[in-house]
Design a protein around this motif. Sequence first.
Motif, PDB file in Angstrom:
ATOM      1  N   VAL A  88       0.858  -1.184   0.000  1.00 16.94           N
ATOM      2  CA  VAL A  88       0.000   0.000   0.000  1.00 16.94           C
ATOM      3  C   VAL A  88       0.889   1.227   0.000  1.00 16.94           C
ATOM      4  O   VAL A  88       1.818   1.330   0.812  1.00 16.94           O
ATOM      5  CB  VAL A  88      -0.930   0.027   1.237  1.00 16.94           C
ATOM      6  CG1 VAL A  88      -1.797   1.281   1.234  1.00 16.94           C
ATOM      7  CG2 VAL A  88      -1.781  -1.232   1.297  1.00 16.94           C
ATOM      8  N   ARG A  89       0.629   2.146  -0.914  1.00 15.21           N
ATOM      9  CA  ARG A  89       1.272   3.464  -0.931  1.00 15.21           C
ATOM     10  C   ARG A  89       0.275   4.411  -0.276  1.00 15.21           C
ATOM     11  O   ARG A  89      -0.844   4.587  -0.771  1.00 15.21           O
ATOM     12  CB  ARG A  89       1.569   3.927  -2.354  1.00 15.21           C
ATOM     13  CG  ARG A  89       2.494   3.014  -3.117  1.00 15.21           C
ATOM     14  CD  ARG A  89       3.909   3.119  -2.596  1.00 15.21           C
ATOM     15  NE  ARG A  89       4.781   2.218  -3.341  1.00 15.21           N
ATOM     16  CZ  ARG A  89       5.746   1.531  -2.806  1.00 15.21           C
ATOM     17  NH1 ARG A  89       6.001   1.633  -1.519  1.00 15.21           N
ATOM     18  NH2 ARG A  89       6.507   0.740  -3.521  1.00 15.21           N
ATOM     19  N   TRP A  90       0.670   5.008   0.843  1.00 15.06           N
ATOM     20  CA  TRP A  90      -0.259   5.823   1.621  1.00 15.06           C
ATOM     21  C   TRP A  90      -0.606   7.128   0.927  1.00 15.06           C
ATOM     22  O   TRP A  90      -1.652   7.716   1.199  1.00 15.06           O
ATOM     23  CB  TRP A  90       0.262   6.020   3.032  1.00 15.06           C
ATOM     24  CG  TRP A  90       0.339   4.695   3.725  1.00 15.06           C
ATOM     25  CD1 TRP A  90       1.466   3.996   4.071  1.00 15.06           C
ATOM     26  CD2 TRP A  90      -0.764   3.843   4.070  1.00 15.06           C
ATOM     27  NE1 TRP A  90       1.124   2.779   4.617  1.00 15.06           N
ATOM     28  CE2 TRP A  90      -0.238   2.658   4.626  1.00 15.06           C
ATOM     29  CE3 TRP A  90      -2.147   3.967   3.955  1.00 15.06           C
ATOM     30  CZ2 TRP A  90      -1.051   1.623   5.077  1.00 15.06           C
ATOM     31  CZ3 TRP A  90      -2.951   2.928   4.402  1.00 15.06           C
ATOM     32  CH2 TRP A  90      -2.400   1.773   4.959  1.00 15.06           C
ATOM     33  N   THR A  91       0.238   7.585   0.018  1.00 13.77           N
ATOM     34  CA  THR A  91      -0.085   8.722  -0.849  1.00 13.77           C
ATOM     35  C   THR A  91       0.079   8.242  -2.282  1.00 13.77           C
ATOM     36  O   THR A  91       1.192   7.946  -2.727  1.00 13.77           O
ATOM     37  CB  THR A  91       0.829   9.930  -0.579  1.00 13.77           C
ATOM     38  OG1 THR A  91       0.704  10.302   0.800  1.00 13.77           O
ATOM     39  CG2 THR A  91       0.459  11.104  -1.458  1.00 13.77           C
ATOM     40  N   SER A  92      -1.033   8.162  -2.997  1.00 12.82           N
ATOM     41  CA  SER A  92      -1.023   7.663  -4.367  1.00 12.82           C
ATOM     42  C   SER A  92      -0.332   8.647  -5.304  1.00 12.82           C
ATOM     43  O   SER A  92      -0.349   9.860  -5.072  1.00 12.82           O
ATOM     44  CB  SER A  92      -2.472   7.442  -4.840  1.00 12.82           C
ATOM     45  OG  SER A  92      -2.508   7.129  -6.213  1.00 12.82           O
ATOM     46  N   ASN A  93       0.241   8.122  -6.391  1.00 15.39           N
ATOM     47  CA  ASN A  93       0.804   8.992  -7.419  1.00 15.39           C
ATOM     48  C   ASN A  93      -0.291   9.529  -8.332  1.00 15.39           C
ATOM     49  O   ASN A  93      -0.033  10.327  -9.214  1.00 15.39           O
ATOM     50  CB  ASN A  93       1.885   8.275  -8.223  1.00 15.39           C
ATOM     51  CG  ASN A  93       1.333   7.101  -9.023  1.00 15.39           C
ATOM     52  OD1 ASN A  93       0.147   6.769  -8.967  1.00 15.39           O
ATOM     53  ND2 ASN A  93       2.203   6.448  -9.766  1.00 15.39           N
ATOM     54  N   ASN A  94      -1.527   9.111  -8.119  1.00 18.39           N
ATOM     55  CA  ASN A  94      -2.677   9.619  -8.854  1.00 18.39           C
ATOM     56  C   ASN A  94      -3.216  10.818  -8.076  1.00 18.39           C
ATOM     57  O   ASN A  94      -3.742  10.654  -6.970  1.00 18.39           O
ATOM     58  CB  ASN A  94      -3.748   8.526  -8.961  1.00 18.39           C
ATOM     59  CG  ASN A  94      -5.018   8.997  -9.627  1.00 18.39           C
ATOM     60  OD1 ASN A  94      -5.288  10.177  -9.762  1.00 18.39           O
ATOM     61  ND2 ASN A  94      -5.836   8.037 -10.031  1.00 18.39           N
TER      62      ASN A  94
ATOM     63  N   ALA B  31      -4.738  11.104  -4.327  1.00 17.73           N
ATOM     64  CA  ALA B  31      -3.951  11.803  -3.307  1.00 17.73           C
ATOM     65  C   ALA B  31      -4.742  12.959  -2.701  1.00 17.73           C
ATOM     66  O   ALA B  31      -4.728  13.143  -1.476  1.00 17.73           O
ATOM     67  CB  ALA B  31      -2.637  12.301  -3.895  1.00 17.73           C
ATOM     68  N   ASP B  32      -5.459  13.722  -3.535  1.00 17.14           N
ATOM     69  CA  ASP B  32      -6.238  14.854  -3.041  1.00 17.14           C
ATOM     70  C   ASP B  32      -7.329  14.419  -2.072  1.00 17.14           C
ATOM     71  O   ASP B  32      -7.697  15.170  -1.179  1.00 17.14           O
ATOM     72  CB  ASP B  32      -6.870  15.625  -4.203  1.00 17.14           C
ATOM     73  CG  ASP B  32      -5.853  16.365  -5.059  1.00 17.14           C
ATOM     74  OD1 ASP B  32      -4.685  16.488  -4.618  1.00 17.14           O
ATOM     75  OD2 ASP B  32      -6.223  16.808  -6.160  1.00 17.14           O
ATOM     76  N   ARG B  33      -7.840  13.198  -2.252  1.00 15.91           N
ATOM     77  CA  ARG B  33      -8.911  12.683  -1.390  1.00 15.91           C
ATOM     78  C   ARG B  33      -8.371  11.738  -0.312  1.00 15.91           C
ATOM     79  O   ARG B  33      -9.137  11.076   0.367  1.00 15.91           O
ATOM     80  CB  ARG B  33      -9.957  11.982  -2.258  1.00 15.91           C
ATOM     81  CG  ARG B  33     -10.660  12.966  -3.166  1.00 15.91           C
ATOM     82  CD  ARG B  33     -11.637  12.409  -4.188  1.00 15.91           C
ATOM     83  NE  ARG B  33     -12.186  11.114  -3.963  1.00 15.91           N
ATOM     84  CZ  ARG B  33     -12.332  10.195  -4.927  1.00 15.91           C
ATOM     85  NH1 ARG B  33     -11.959  10.446  -6.165  1.00 15.91           N
ATOM     86  NH2 ARG B  33     -12.864   9.028  -4.659  1.00 15.91           N
ATOM     87  N   LYS B  34      -7.038  11.684  -0.202  1.00 11.29           N
ATOM     88  CA  LYS B  34      -6.363  10.843   0.800  1.00 11.29           C
ATOM     89  C   LYS B  34      -6.738   9.366   0.671  1.00 11.29           C
ATOM     90  O   LYS B  34      -6.904   8.662   1.665  1.00 11.29           O
ATOM     91  CB  LYS B  34      -6.616  11.358   2.205  1.00 11.29           C
ATOM     92  CG  LYS B  34      -6.094  12.777   2.430  1.00 11.29           C
ATOM     93  CD  LYS B  34      -6.028  13.115   3.874  1.00 11.29           C
ATOM     94  CE  LYS B  34      -5.536  14.505   4.145  1.00 11.29           C
ATOM     95  NZ  LYS B  34      -4.482  15.032   3.358  1.00 11.29           N
ATOM     96  N   ILE B  35      -6.862   8.911  -0.581  1.00  8.71           N
ATOM     97  CA  ILE B  35      -7.151   7.510  -0.850  1.00  8.71           C
ATOM     98  C   ILE B  35      -5.823   6.796  -1.093  1.00  8.71           C
ATOM     99  O   ILE B  35      -5.143   7.067  -2.080  1.00  8.71           O
ATOM    100  CB  ILE B  35      -8.064   7.347  -2.081  1.00  8.71           C
ATOM    101  CG1 ILE B  35      -9.416   8.026  -1.839  1.00  8.71           C
ATOM    102  CG2 ILE B  35      -8.250   5.867  -2.421  1.00  8.71           C
ATOM    103  CD1 ILE B  35     -10.333   8.051  -3.053  1.00  8.71           C
ATOM    104  N   PRO B  36      -5.423   5.909  -0.183  1.00 10.18           N
ATOM    105  CA  PRO B  36      -4.189   5.159  -0.409  1.00 10.18           C
ATOM    106  C   PRO B  36      -4.383   4.185  -1.575  1.00 10.18           C
ATOM    107  O   PRO B  36      -5.505   3.794  -1.896  1.00 10.18           O
ATOM    108  CB  PRO B  36      -3.969   4.417   0.905  1.00 10.18           C
ATOM    109  CG  PRO B  36      -5.321   4.327   1.522  1.00 10.18           C
ATOM    110  CD  PRO B  36      -6.100   5.519   1.044  1.00 10.18           C
ATOM    111  N   LEU B  37      -3.278   3.809  -2.202  1.00 10.59           N
ATOM    112  CA  LEU B  37      -3.319   2.933  -3.365  1.00 10.59           C
ATOM    113  C   LEU B  37      -2.678   1.590  -3.048  1.00 10.59           C
ATOM    114  O   LEU B  37      -1.530   1.539  -2.584  1.00 10.59           O
ATOM    115  CB  LEU B  37      -2.571   3.574  -4.534  1.00 10.59           C
ATOM    116  CG  LEU B  37      -2.490   2.723  -5.803  1.00 10.59           C
ATOM    117  CD1 LEU B  37      -3.862   2.549  -6.440  1.00 10.59           C
ATOM    118  CD2 LEU B  37      -1.513   3.338  -6.787  1.00 10.59           C
TER     119      LEU B  37
END
Length: 190
Positions: free
Chosen positions: A64-70, A74-80
């Motif tokens: 899991v990347r806690w800050t997405s490169n999308n 990232a703006d909605r704090k959705i991890p990837l």
Amino acid sequence: MARSALAITDFRTDPQRGAVLDFLEAWVSGDRAGAEQHVADHTNGQGTTLTARISGRIAGLITVRWTSNNPAFADRKIPLIHQLMVEPHFRRKGIGTALLDAAELSAARRGRRAIGITVGLFDEYGPAQRLYAQRGYLPDGRGACRGREPLREGQVVLIDHSLIIWLTKDITQLLPATPRPGMLPADPHG
């Protein structure tokens, strides 16, 4: 496979980190430098890799990347969920499900309300597409993309691993029913 035979371990506290790097090299990156790069951001909390072991042998992993490169995530704090890999011999035995359960719970414990994942578009990804749909992952509404860029009508593309759909899942049902004001239970893995 009995769930009791399955152990989920966080890379940061794993006493056998070399075995995790070996697995990453063999099944994900193709070389040691790529395997080390995959976990390089874990010490500062930007990523988490969980491994699934059966009788001590690594059967799969999820990162899991806690800050997405999308930026939309990232703006909605959705991890990837950046990587989900189960060794072919261990597939269709509940390991992918156990890893997704662990990643989703970890995200909820960090106060996240949703989690994201990508899935490829061609036949090789059919089992993953079905699994994610069964688990409640929904397309983010941008349609098929090459990486982060949505495809446009009439655009001609080569069907390869870079053609994906971005999916999200609402994980608010995993949040504690009565958290302390402003707090969630601590994630034991950081």
